[in-house]
Design a protein around this motif. Sequence first.
Motif, PDB file in Angstrom:
ATOM      1  N   LEU A   1     -48.044  15.947  63.478  1.00 27.16           N
ATOM      2  CA  LEU A   1     -48.629  16.879  62.598  1.00 27.16           C
ATOM      3  C   LEU A   1     -49.040  15.785  61.633  1.00 27.16           C
ATOM      4  CD1 LEU A   1     -48.701  20.033  62.060  1.00 27.16           C
ATOM      5  CD2 LEU A   1     -46.407  19.948  61.047  1.00 27.16           C
ATOM      6  N   GLY A   2     -49.953  16.552  60.539  1.00 31.66           N
ATOM      7  CA  GLY A   2     -50.572  15.867  60.148  1.00 31.66           C
ATOM      8  C   GLY A   2     -50.260  17.213  58.633  1.00 31.66           C
ATOM      9  N   ILE A   3     -49.793  16.396  57.385  1.00 34.26           N
ATOM     10  CA  ILE A   3     -49.544  17.229  56.286  1.00 34.26           C
ATOM     11  C   ILE A   3     -50.289  16.810  55.280  1.00 34.26           C
ATOM     12  CG2 ILE A   3     -48.001  18.870  54.863  1.00 34.26           C
ATOM     13  CD1 ILE A   3     -46.089  18.680  56.974  1.00 34.26           C
ATOM     14  N   GLN A   4     -51.255  17.463  54.655  1.00 32.08           N
ATOM     15  CA  GLN A   4     -51.825  16.932  53.402  1.00 32.08           C
ATOM     16  C   GLN A   4     -51.559  17.921  51.952  1.00 32.08           C
ATOM     17  OE1 GLN A   4     -55.236  15.188  53.938  1.00 32.08           O
ATOM     18  NE2 GLN A   4     -54.694  15.406  55.912  1.00 32.08           N
ATOM     19  N   ASN A   5     -51.578  17.070  50.915  1.00 35.70           N
ATOM     20  CA  ASN A   5     -51.435  18.002  49.626  1.00 35.70           C
ATOM     21  C   ASN A   5     -49.755  18.818  49.007  1.00 35.70           C
ATOM     22  OD1 ASN A   5     -51.413  18.862  46.985  1.00 35.70           O
ATOM     23  ND2 ASN A   5     -53.074  20.339  47.264  1.00 35.70           N
ATOM     24  N   LEU A   6     -48.642  17.480  49.143  1.00 31.79           N
ATOM     25  CA  LEU A   6     -47.500  18.224  49.772  1.00 31.79           C
ATOM     26  C   LEU A   6     -46.836  18.650  48.908  1.00 31.79           C
ATOM     27  CD1 LEU A   6     -46.475  14.780  51.609  1.00 31.79           C
ATOM     28  CD2 LEU A   6     -46.291  17.229  52.641  1.00 31.79           C
ATOM     29  N   LYS A   7     -46.259  19.873  48.633  1.00 33.60           N
ATOM     30  CA  LYS A   7     -45.566  20.982  48.033  1.00 33.60           C
ATOM     31  C   LYS A   7     -43.887  20.640  48.270  1.00 33.60           C
ATOM     32  CE  LYS A   7     -48.697  24.614  48.096  1.00 33.60           C
ATOM     33  NZ  LYS A   7     -49.264  25.912  48.651  1.00 33.60           N
ATOM     34  N   THR A   8     -43.572  20.871  47.134  1.00 38.56           N
ATOM     35  CA  THR A   8     -42.018  21.045  47.108  1.00 38.56           C
ATOM     36  C   THR A   8     -41.293  21.592  48.675  1.00 38.56           C
ATOM     37  OG1 THR A   8     -41.305  22.446  44.579  1.00 38.56           O
ATOM     38  CG2 THR A   8     -41.270  19.691  45.004  1.00 38.56           C
TER      39      THR A   8
ATOM     40  N   GLN B   1     -52.384  20.041  60.205  1.00 39.32           N
ATOM     41  CA  GLN B   1     -53.422  20.031  61.090  1.00 39.32           C
ATOM     42  C   GLN B   1     -52.672  19.395  62.049  1.00 39.32           C
ATOM     43  OE1 GLN B   1     -57.079  19.946  58.770  1.00 39.32           O
ATOM     44  NE2 GLN B   1     -56.751  21.549  59.755  1.00 39.32           N
ATOM     45  N   PHE B   2     -52.448  19.147  63.474  1.00 43.41           N
ATOM     46  CA  PHE B   2     -52.529  18.270  64.958  1.00 43.41           C
ATOM     47  C   PHE B   2     -53.726  16.954  63.739  1.00 43.41           C
ATOM     48  CE2 PHE B   2     -51.550  21.679  67.657  1.00 43.41           C
ATOM     49  CZ  PHE B   2     -50.899  21.225  67.692  1.00 43.41           C
ATOM     50  N   THR B   3     -53.176  15.807  64.494  1.00 41.00           N
ATOM     51  CA  THR B   3     -53.837  15.023  63.629  1.00 41.00           C
ATOM     52  C   THR B   3     -55.405  14.325  65.148  1.00 41.00           C
ATOM     53  OG1 THR B   3     -52.041  12.926  64.729  1.00 41.00           O
ATOM     54  CG2 THR B   3     -51.824  14.106  62.526  1.00 41.00           C
ATOM     55  N   SER B   4     -54.603  15.015  66.386  1.00 45.61           N
ATOM     56  CA  SER B   4     -55.582  14.683  66.826  1.00 45.61           C
ATOM     57  C   SER B   4     -56.523  15.998  67.093  1.00 45.61           C
ATOM     58  CB  SER B   4     -54.600  14.657  68.362  1.00 45.61           C
ATOM     59  OG  SER B   4     -55.672  14.364  69.957  1.00 45.61           O
TER      60      SER B   4
ATOM     61  N   LYS C   1     -49.547  13.073  51.275  1.00 42.71           N
ATOM     62  CA  LYS C   1     -49.521  13.274  52.524  1.00 42.71           C
ATOM     63  C   LYS C   1     -48.944  12.799  53.592  1.00 42.71           C
ATOM     64  CE  LYS C   1     -53.852  10.637  54.172  1.00 42.71           C
ATOM     65  NZ  LYS C   1     -55.312  10.396  53.901  1.00 42.71           N
ATOM     66  N   VAL C   2     -48.646  13.454  54.366  1.00 45.60           N
ATOM     67  CA  VAL C   2     -48.004  12.413  55.538  1.00 45.60           C
ATOM     68  C   VAL C   2     -48.360  13.060  56.677  1.00 45.60           C
ATOM     69  CG1 VAL C   2     -46.003  14.497  56.188  1.00 45.60           C
ATOM     70  CG2 VAL C   2     -45.415  12.643  56.403  1.00 45.60           C
ATOM     71  N   THR C   3     -47.552  12.137  58.116  1.00 41.27           N
ATOM     72  CA  THR C   3     -48.172  12.507  59.979  1.00 41.27           C
ATOM     73  C   THR C   3     -46.609  12.360  60.053  1.00 41.27           C
ATOM     74  OG1 THR C   3     -50.489  10.976  59.447  1.00 41.27           O
ATOM     75  CG2 THR C   3     -49.156  11.748  61.895  1.00 41.27           C
ATOM     76  N   LEU C   4     -46.349  13.482  60.889  1.00 41.35           N
ATOM     77  CA  LEU C   4     -44.805  13.365  61.397  1.00 41.35           C
ATOM     78  C   LEU C   4     -45.461  13.204  63.407  1.00 41.35           C
ATOM     79  CD1 LEU C   4     -43.553  17.201  59.514  1.00 41.35           C
ATOM     80  CD2 LEU C   4     -43.439  15.065  59.248  1.00 41.35           C
ATOM     81  N   PRO C   5     -44.677  11.804  63.657  1.00 40.01           N
ATOM     82  CA  PRO C   5     -45.154  11.760  64.711  1.00 40.01           C
ATOM     83  C   PRO C   5     -44.485  12.436  65.804  1.00 40.01           C
ATOM     84  CG  PRO C   5     -43.586  10.097  63.911  1.00 40.01           C
ATOM     85  CD  PRO C   5     -43.980  11.318  62.890  1.00 40.01           C
ATOM     86  N   CYS C   6     -45.700  12.844  67.021  1.00 44.84           N
ATOM     87  CA  CYS C   6     -44.855  13.341  68.219  1.00 44.84           C
ATOM     88  C   CYS C   6     -45.953  13.499  68.933  1.00 44.84           C
ATOM     89  CB  CYS C   6     -44.843  15.287  68.525  1.00 44.84           C
ATOM     90  SG  CYS C   6     -43.901  15.705  69.821  1.00 44.84           S
ATOM     91  N   THR C   7     -45.970  12.358  70.376  1.00 47.08           N
ATOM     92  CA  THR C   7     -46.446  11.476  71.202  1.00 47.08           C
ATOM     93  C   THR C   7     -45.481  12.018  72.254  1.00 47.08           C
ATOM     94  OG1 THR C   7     -45.351   9.421  70.677  1.00 47.08           O
ATOM     95  CG2 THR C   7     -48.019  10.321  69.451  1.00 47.08           C
TER      96      THR C   7
ATOM     97  N   LEU D   1     -38.561  15.953  56.847  1.00 47.10           N
ATOM     98  CA  LEU D   1     -39.577  15.898  55.429  1.00 47.10           C
ATOM     99  C   LEU D   1     -38.593  16.318  53.969  1.00 47.10           C
ATOM    100  CD1 LEU D   1     -42.396  14.838  54.576  1.00 47.10           C
ATOM    101  CD2 LEU D   1     -42.364  17.929  54.715  1.00 47.10           C
ATOM    102  N   THR D   2     -38.108  15.352  53.411  1.00 51.65           N
ATOM    103  CA  THR D   2     -38.114  15.901  51.485  1.00 51.65           C
ATOM    104  C   THR D   2     -39.287  15.913  50.808  1.00 51.65           C
ATOM    105  OG1 THR D   2     -36.045  14.851  52.208  1.00 51.65           O
ATOM    106  CG2 THR D   2     -36.779  15.243  50.282  1.00 51.65           C
ATOM    107  N   VAL D   3     -39.310  16.445  49.848  1.00 48.32           N
ATOM    108  CA  VAL D   3     -41.160  16.432  49.148  1.00 48.32           C
ATOM    109  C   VAL D   3     -40.199  15.973  48.123  1.00 48.32           C
ATOM    110  CG1 VAL D   3     -43.461  17.020  48.555  1.00 48.32           C
ATOM    111  CG2 VAL D   3     -42.506  17.266  51.059  1.00 48.32           C
ATOM    112  N   LEU D   4     -40.698  14.954  47.002  1.00 44.29           N
ATOM    113  CA  LEU D   4     -39.592  14.853  45.734  1.00 44.29           C
ATOM    114  C   LEU D   4     -40.678  15.254  44.836  1.00 44.29           C
ATOM    115  CD1 LEU D   4     -38.502  10.922  46.738  1.00 44.29           C
ATOM    116  CD2 LEU D   4     -37.248  12.510  46.586  1.00 44.29           C
TER     117      LEU D   4
END
Length: 123
Positions: free
Chosen positions: A88-95, A75-78, A22-28, A118-121
């Motif tokens: 933005l939080g993304i779970q269970n990343l896919k390529t 979804q939004f992390t907040s 999972k990843v959190t893409l920061p946008c504050t 974002l690069t998903v390997l």
Amino acid sequence: LARSLTITSPDQSMFEKAQGEKVTLPCTFELSEEDEGPLDIEWVLIPADSQKREQIIILYAVDKIYNYYEADRMQFTSPDPKFGDASLGIQNLKTADTGTYQCKVKKAPGVQSIKIQLTVLGK
């Protein structure tokens, strides 16, 4: 000098993750008194494959959150992004999640956006 809306997240614009992580893409962001309009936050995925069209992932408008894309994973992390965290939080990343994610924050007259790669390997 009138201070307008500013995005304050650190400028880390590239993330590399493995499939299934999972990843959190920061946008504050910070609003200023000059910004009077309704707050509007939009995350868009610009696919790496230029044949595919941009996809709105999630939208925050008039105190409501609208999920347009794989709402179970993205979804939004907040719980309430209007207080300055539109990450933005993304779970269970896919390529297929590889691409450029744009966070756009609007509150008239201010508009700011940042892009995150974002690069998903594959495993």
